[in-house]
Design a protein around this motif. Structure first.
Motif, PDB file in Angstrom:
ATOM      1  N   LEU A 117       0.855  -1.067  -0.045  1.00 42.98           N
ATOM      2  CA  LEU A 117       0.019   0.000   0.104  1.00 42.98           C
ATOM      3  C   LEU A 117       0.922   1.258   0.082  1.00 42.98           C
ATOM      4  CD1 LEU A 117      -2.940  -0.791   2.588  1.00 42.98           C
ATOM      5  CD2 LEU A 117      -2.885  -0.778   0.194  1.00 42.98           C
ATOM      6  N   GLN A 118       1.833   1.123   0.791  1.00 40.08           N
ATOM      7  CA  GLN A 118       2.836   2.413   0.890  1.00 40.08           C
ATOM      8  C   GLN A 118       3.428   2.557  -0.537  1.00 40.08           C
ATOM      9  OE1 GLN A 118       3.553   4.624   3.339  1.00 40.08           O
ATOM     10  NE2 GLN A 118       3.460   3.560   5.375  1.00 40.08           N
ATOM     11  N   ASN A 119       3.831   1.208  -1.011  1.00 39.80           N
ATOM     12  CA  ASN A 119       4.484   1.566  -2.504  1.00 39.80           C
ATOM     13  C   ASN A 119       3.333   2.352  -3.521  1.00 39.80           C
ATOM     14  OD1 ASN A 119       6.919   0.588  -1.868  1.00 39.80           O
ATOM     15  ND2 ASN A 119       6.400  -1.683  -2.148  1.00 39.80           N
ATOM     16  N   VAL A 120       2.429   1.922  -3.364  1.00 40.02           N
ATOM     17  CA  VAL A 120       1.394   2.469  -4.338  1.00 40.02           C
ATOM     18  C   VAL A 120       1.308   4.103  -3.914  1.00 40.02           C
ATOM     19  CG1 VAL A 120      -1.191   2.666  -5.058  1.00 40.02           C
ATOM     20  CG2 VAL A 120      -0.150   0.259  -4.364  1.00 40.02           C
ATOM     21  N   SER A 121       1.509   4.272  -2.880  1.00 33.34           N
ATOM     22  CA  SER A 121       1.209   5.927  -2.477  1.00 33.34           C
ATOM     23  C   SER A 121       2.281   6.698  -3.289  1.00 33.34           C
ATOM     24  CB  SER A 121       1.444   6.157  -0.957  1.00 33.34           C
ATOM     25  OG  SER A 121       2.654   5.908  -0.667  1.00 33.34           O
ATOM     26  N   THR A 122       3.275   6.144  -3.853  1.00 32.90           N
ATOM     27  CA  THR A 122       4.319   6.716  -4.757  1.00 32.90           C
ATOM     28  C   THR A 122       3.848   7.056  -6.061  1.00 32.90           C
ATOM     29  OG1 THR A 122       5.436   4.960  -5.265  1.00 32.90           O
ATOM     30  CG2 THR A 122       6.104   5.973  -3.114  1.00 32.90           C
ATOM     31  N   ALA A 123       3.056   6.211  -6.484  1.00 28.42           N
ATOM     32  CA  ALA A 123       2.506   6.540  -7.807  1.00 28.42           C
ATOM     33  C   ALA A 123       0.747   5.539  -8.037  1.00 28.42           C
ATOM     34  CB  ALA A 123       3.522   5.718  -9.003  1.00 28.42           C
TER      35      ALA A 123
ATOM     36  N   MET B  56      10.685  -2.274  12.530  1.00 26.24           N
ATOM     37  CA  MET B  56      11.796  -2.228  11.742  1.00 26.24           C
ATOM     38  C   MET B  56      11.164  -2.136  10.188  1.00 26.24           C
ATOM     39  SD  MET B  56      14.591  -4.416  13.545  1.00 26.24           S
ATOM     40  CE  MET B  56      15.823  -4.304  12.371  1.00 26.24           C
ATOM     41  N   ALA B  57      10.218  -2.978  10.015  1.00 27.69           N
ATOM     42  CA  ALA B  57       9.890  -3.176   8.799  1.00 27.69           C
ATOM     43  C   ALA B  57       9.038  -1.840   8.248  1.00 27.69           C
ATOM     44  CB  ALA B  57       8.950  -4.424   8.465  1.00 27.69           C
ATOM     45  N   VAL B  58       8.289  -1.382   9.224  1.00 29.74           N
ATOM     46  CA  VAL B  58       7.707   0.066   8.767  1.00 29.74           C
ATOM     47  C   VAL B  58       8.617   0.968   8.416  1.00 29.74           C
ATOM     48  CG1 VAL B  58       6.178   1.808   9.824  1.00 29.74           C
ATOM     49  CG2 VAL B  58       5.485  -0.408  10.022  1.00 29.74           C
ATOM     50  N   ARG B  59       9.761   1.055   9.201  1.00 30.40           N
ATOM     51  CA  ARG B  59      10.862   2.153   9.021  1.00 30.40           C
ATOM     52  C   ARG B  59      11.668   2.059   7.864  1.00 30.40           C
ATOM     53  NH1 ARG B  59      12.066   5.509  12.624  1.00 30.40           N
ATOM     54  NH2 ARG B  59      11.082   4.390  14.444  1.00 30.40           N
ATOM     55  N   GLU B  60      11.661   0.777   7.435  1.00 32.33           N
ATOM     56  CA  GLU B  60      12.491   0.280   6.179  1.00 32.33           C
ATOM     57  C   GLU B  60      11.768   0.749   5.077  1.00 32.33           C
ATOM     58  OE1 GLU B  60      13.569  -3.881   6.612  1.00 32.33           O
ATOM     59  OE2 GLU B  60      15.343  -3.462   7.842  1.00 32.33           O
ATOM     60  N   GLN B  61      10.235   0.588   5.249  1.00 31.07           N
ATOM     61  CA  GLN B  61       9.272   0.892   3.974  1.00 31.07           C
ATOM     62  C   GLN B  61       9.456   2.406   4.061  1.00 31.07           C
ATOM     63  OE1 GLN B  61       7.648  -0.893   1.923  1.00 31.07           O
ATOM     64  NE2 GLN B  61       6.975   1.078   1.154  1.00 31.07           N
ATOM     65  N   PHE B  62       9.427   3.195   5.002  1.00 35.68           N
ATOM     66  CA  PHE B  62       9.399   4.646   5.114  1.00 35.68           C
ATOM     67  C   PHE B  62      10.831   5.001   4.260  1.00 35.68           C
ATOM     68  CE2 PHE B  62       6.889   5.346   9.126  1.00 35.68           C
ATOM     69  CZ  PHE B  62       5.665   5.182   8.312  1.00 35.68           C
ATOM     70  N   GLY B  63      11.659   4.522   4.488  1.00 25.30           N
ATOM     71  CA  GLY B  63      13.200   4.442   3.954  1.00 25.30           C
ATOM     72  C   GLY B  63      12.929   4.315   2.327  1.00 25.30           C
ATOM     73  N   LYS B  64      12.229   3.467   1.899  1.00 26.65           N
ATOM     74  CA  LYS B  64      11.984   3.102   0.562  1.00 26.65           C
ATOM     75  C   LYS B  64      10.984   4.243   0.086  1.00 26.65           C
ATOM     76  CE  LYS B  64      11.845  -1.736   0.487  1.00 26.65           C
ATOM     77  NZ  LYS B  64      11.095  -3.093   0.634  1.00 26.65           N
ATOM     78  N   ASN B  65      10.056   4.624   0.566  1.00 21.27           N
ATOM     79  CA  ASN B  65       9.196   5.699   0.250  1.00 21.27           C
ATOM     80  C   ASN B  65      10.178   7.016   0.192  1.00 21.27           C
ATOM     81  OD1 ASN B  65       7.049   4.239   0.698  1.00 21.27           O
ATOM     82  ND2 ASN B  65       6.026   5.255   2.310  1.00 21.27           N
ATOM     83  N   ARG B  66      11.014   7.404   1.010  1.00 20.44           N
ATOM     84  CA  ARG B  66      12.017   8.270   0.867  1.00 20.44           C
ATOM     85  C   ARG B  66      12.793   8.153  -0.086  1.00 20.44           C
ATOM     86  NH1 ARG B  66      12.345   7.971   6.745  1.00 20.44           N
ATOM     87  NH2 ARG B  66      14.196   6.707   6.326  1.00 20.44           N
ATOM     88  N   GLU B  67      13.389   6.999  -0.578  1.00 24.44           N
ATOM     89  CA  GLU B  67      13.910   6.963  -1.872  1.00 24.44           C
ATOM     90  C   GLU B  67      13.172   7.338  -3.124  1.00 24.44           C
ATOM     91  OE1 GLU B  67      16.881   6.398  -3.108  1.00 24.44           O
ATOM     92  OE2 GLU B  67      17.189   6.639  -0.595  1.00 24.44           O
ATOM     93  N   SER B  68      11.905   6.768  -3.330  1.00 20.50           N
ATOM     94  CA  SER B  68      11.095   7.281  -4.204  1.00 20.50           C
ATOM     95  C   SER B  68      10.900   8.684  -4.294  1.00 20.50           C
ATOM     96  CB  SER B  68       9.616   6.544  -4.168  1.00 20.50           C
ATOM     97  OG  SER B  68       9.851   5.232  -4.094  1.00 20.50           O
TER      98      SER B  68
END
Lengths: 549, 304
Positions: A117-123, B56-68
């Motif tokens: 879901l988080q990934n979708v939020s980027t696009a 940790m997984a949530v934090r890592e996901q935020f990290g990926k979001n920040r990368e995007s």
């Protein structure tokens, strides 16, 4: 003169009985339940013919069974306790092991779902990312189903073990009846030995106490055996049979009832002191397995309801109002197969923050409608007015709708959470259908509703607003862990207490081979001495004969 | 005290299996490298490990979001710089044109250059990111935001930022609207409109030098305000990129902390466990030895 022969003869007989008994003890040193036997010898009655009374040798008064009925009774009780806890521990370990691998449980799949879901939020308009949400939704439902299936399999294992326990129960009852009869017969015949039969009967009782907690009383050399709340298993020469039958409200659940031929008694329940392996199985099923299945269902409901509620607030990529992402099975309601009335009951989920891992029974007891919580049988609501009781279900997180009349004694089982983990599914097929946007005419990249969905991960929607989906799952793992730990400790201590009792009993009545070796030597010497007496009597007799020449 | 021979054997057997079970469990721990084999071994630690793993997984996901975000912002920044360069080029042409000695041929060739620069600007404003979404269309990320029509160029994107979570409680726009990049003047005309007007005027050569100077002045005012708008967007991006860096540092520190906590909860202390193992082995060996010695003591050995 003839006296000395018969005295020697009696000494030989007694010594022989001693050697035989020691040999019997040695032979049975490893026989389970065997109690050491000892020869009780007494002096023979003095002859009356002589002025000075001379003894008449020795005789065997009895071959005594060294048995402590106090320790024996205690052992029955410690054995039931140990066996119950050991079975409970063995069962719960299966769930504990199932929860052990954190990389394959529900937690990482839930995490993956929210990550996509988080990934979708980027696009939000990206078709591939949208589709990946459905894939991860599919995999989280598969995890729920897998775990639920594993719990179901454990439940089937419990059923088959209950069946074999009941077979053990019935065959022990038959065996005891036979032994009761044989012991009465043996006692009726002079000189016949009932010691080994008593040992056998005690051993059957001891084995039986591993299956179920028994209370035993002895009457006219026969034992009567009762189980549970005083249901008779053996009375004198009658064996009362038990049988298994599916629960009237849950066909997947076997119950144990007394078999009265055409009708059956009330089922044994984990609320009764059933004890033994059977009690362990019933307790495990009620106190661990069903609550675990329900708690897992509660997590599944938390996920599905939270996401679905958000999904229907939004609009999909084509501007159509969102439809639920997850399918949930209907709340389980089962009418008892013995209901007399024509009533039917419907149930639906209500405020999920009020849901618990409990099951409920709605019934008409006398003129009172009641809502009972399982397994503690706590009455949640009771009234002569059905509507009041039905309305009380809202406080438990579900709603009930009754149509038709109940007759007294009728009941329904309501399982709000039990089927959710098994039945959760993904309702949407296309990533387009995800209602990520907040308005019908929203831009392709509108993700307002998506971000509300993401918020469901940590929203405290369960357990009265104190737990998130993830923490509710964590609580399930923690509860299984601590229950397992507790059972490990209690079963260890029960096993030690039982071992101590068994050692005490064995030390009082078991065979010690060194002691038997000593007895063998003692009776061998007695036999040799008696032989010497005979030899000397022979010489004395010859002396008399020689005098006549 | 009497001791039952049978009980001596069964008791010794049970004690030996207990000791063996302990050795077995320790060996399993060593093989898996984890002291938490099942939740029951330490229920509180097992639950805590789940919590820590999740955060940790949530934090890592935020990290990926920040990368995007970082990748998109970087792209937007580069695009904005190109737009600035382009704007400077347009400005050069305006200065070139703003000279009373220019012949109509000169002006016509300036118009050609300006036309090309206008096209380039339009292309830059319609740039897409790696996922094919327009950089300056707001939430209408799949609609080409700047489109030619009769009146010049219209903005078809929206003004809603597309937000992505970069940290608990902090969202940042991965895409913003492009309307504000091309501010309009008091006559409701933006850079594209004024450029179009100037190009047409230069092409047909209808204006007097004085009129042309007025028209070019209006255009250079628009160039100036557009430049300010682009710069302010770039400044905002710079601020956001800086915040992303700080969030990365913070998140890195917290991840390290969580990893350490998880290690403390799960990872085996090999020194302690190996010494446990040798102690358990020793007591198992001692128990076996003493069982063997005691069980060979029997009076029957002397009966002959």
């Amino acid at each position: 003169m003839a006296n000395i022969f018969s005295i020697g003869q009696s000494a030989l007989t007694v010594a022989q009985a001693g050697v035989n008994t020691a040999a019997h003890n040695i032979a049975n040193a490893a026989t389970p339940g065997y109690n050491r036997q000892t020869v009780v010898q007494v002096a023979g009655q003095a002859g009356a013919q002589a002025a000075a009374t001379v003894g008449m040798g020795a005789q065997v008064a009895e071959v005594k069974r060294n048995y402590s009925s106090f320790l024996g009774t205690q052992l029955l009780s410690t054995q039931s306790q140990q066996s119950q806890l050991e079975v409970q521990y063995g069962q719960i370990q299966q769930i504990d092991n199932m929860m052990a691998d954190s990389s394959v449980g529900v937690a990482p799949a839930l995490q993956d779902f929210f990550n996509t879901l988080q990934n979708v939020s980027t696009a939000p308009a990206d078709a591939t990312l949208r589709q990946s949400v459905l894939f991860s939704a599919e995999s989280v439902t598969t995890r729920f189903k897998d775990m639920s299936n594993q719990l179901d399999e454990i439940g089937q294992g419990v059923n088959s073990q209950i069946e074999s326990s009941v077979q053990d129960l019935n065959s022990a009852a038959q065996h005891l009846v036979g032994l009761n009869q044989a012991i009465v017969n043996a006692k009726g015949m002079p000189g016949s030995q009932s010691n080994d039969l008593l040992d056998q009967r005690d051993q059957v009782l001891r084995d039986l106490s591993k299956v179920v907690k028994i209370s035993v009383n002895e009457q006219d050399d026969q034992v009567n055996v009762f189980i549970g709340n005083g249901q008779p298993l053996v009375t004198g020469s009658t064996a009362h049979q038990f049988k298994t039958q599916p629960s009237k409200t849950d066909s997947g659940r076997l119950e144990v009832v007394q078999d009265f031929g055409n009708q059956a008694g009330a089922p044994l329940s984990s609320q009764q002191p059933v004890g033994g392996a059977l009690g362990g199985l019933l307790a495990f099923r009620d106190q661990t397995l069903a609550p675990a299945q329900n708690a897992l269902g509660l997590v599944a409901i938390g996920l599905a309801s939270g996401i679905n509620a958000q999904q229907v607030k939004g609009y999909d990529q084509t501007g159509v109002a969102g439809k639920p992402l997850f399918d949930l099975p209907p709340v389980g309601v089962a009418a008892s197969s013995s209901n007399q009335g024509v009533a039917s009951l419907g149930a639906e989920l209500g405020d999920i923050s009020k849901l618990t891992a409990s099951d409920f029974t709605f019934r008409l007891a006398g003129d009172q409608y009641q809502l009972l919580r399982s397994p503690d049988q706590q009455i949640v609501a009771s009234s002569a007015n059905a509507d009041e009781v039905l309305a009380a279900s809202a406080e438990q997180g579900f709603t009930l709708e009754l149509s038709g009349e109940l007759k007294a004694g009728d009941s329904f089982l309501i399982r709000p959470t039990a089927h959710a983990a098994r039945g959760i599914g993904v309702a949407l097929q296309n990533g387009r259908d995800l209602a990520l946007a907040s308005a019908e005419t929203a831009a392709a990249g509108d993700s307002d509703n998506l971000r509300q969905m993401i918020g469901q991960q940590n929203a405290k929607t369960l357990n009265g607003g104190t737990s998130s989906i993830q923490s509710a799952y964590g609580q399930l793992v923690g509860r299984i862990g601590s229950q397992t730990r507790e059972l490990q400790l209690t079963s260890q201590s029960a096993s030690q207490i039982n071992a101590q009792t068994e050692t005490a009993l064995q030390n009082a009545s078991g065979v010690n081979l060194d002691e038997e070796a000593t007895d063998l030597m003692r009776y061998q010497q007695a036999y040799q001495a008696a032989g010497k007496v005979m030899q000397m009597a022979q010489q004395l007799f010859s002396t008399v004969l020689d005098m006549g020449r | 005290m009497r001791i039952s021979t049978q009980n001596f054997y069964s008791g010794s057997g049970a004690r030996l299996s207990d000791l063996q079970a302990k050795v077995g469990q320790t060996m399993q721990q060593i093989a898996s490298g984890s002291k938490l084999l099942t939740p029951s071994q330490d229920p509180a630690a097992a639950v805590r490990a789940l919590d820590v793993t999740q955060s940790m997984a949530v934090r890592e996901q935020f990290g990926k979001n920040r990368e995007s975000l970082r990748s998109n912002m970087g792209l937007a920044d580069i695009t904005l710089t190109s737009m600035q360069d382009n704007l400077a080029g347009i400005n050069e042409q305006v200065i070139l044109a703003n000279n009373s000695t220019r012949t109509s041929e000169d002006l016509a060739s300036i118009a050609i250059v300006l036309k090309g620069q206008q096209e380039q600007m339009l292309g830059l404003a319609n740039s897409t990111d790696s996922s094919g979404n327009y950089l300056f269309a707001g939430q209408k990320s799949t609609t080409q935001p700047f489109q030619r029509d009769d009146s010049g160029v219209s903005y078809l994107g929206d003004d809603q930022p597309q937000l992505v979570q970069v940290e608990t409680g902090r969202e940042m726009a991965i895409r913003e609207g492009g309307r504000s990049l091309f501010p309009k003047d008091s006559n409701d005309k933006d850079l594209f409109a004024l450029l179009g007007q100037t190009i047409a005027q230069l092409e047909d050569g209808s204006l007097s030098p004085a009129q042309r100077a007025d028209s070019l002045k209006t255009l250079s005012q628009s160039i100036e305000s557009t430049q300010v708008a682009l710069s302010s967007r770039q400044t905002a991006i710079g601020v956001h990129l800086g915040e992303l860096d700080r969030l990365d540092d913070l998140s890195g520190a917290r991840l390290l902390q969580s990893t350490q906590e998880l290690n403390a909860l799960q990872d085996l202390d090999y020194n302690k466990t190996l010494s446990d193992l040798s102690r358990q082995q020793l007591s198992l060996q001692a128990a076996q030895k003493s069982f063997q010695m005691v069980s060979s003591l029997s009076l029957f050995n002397y009966l002959g």
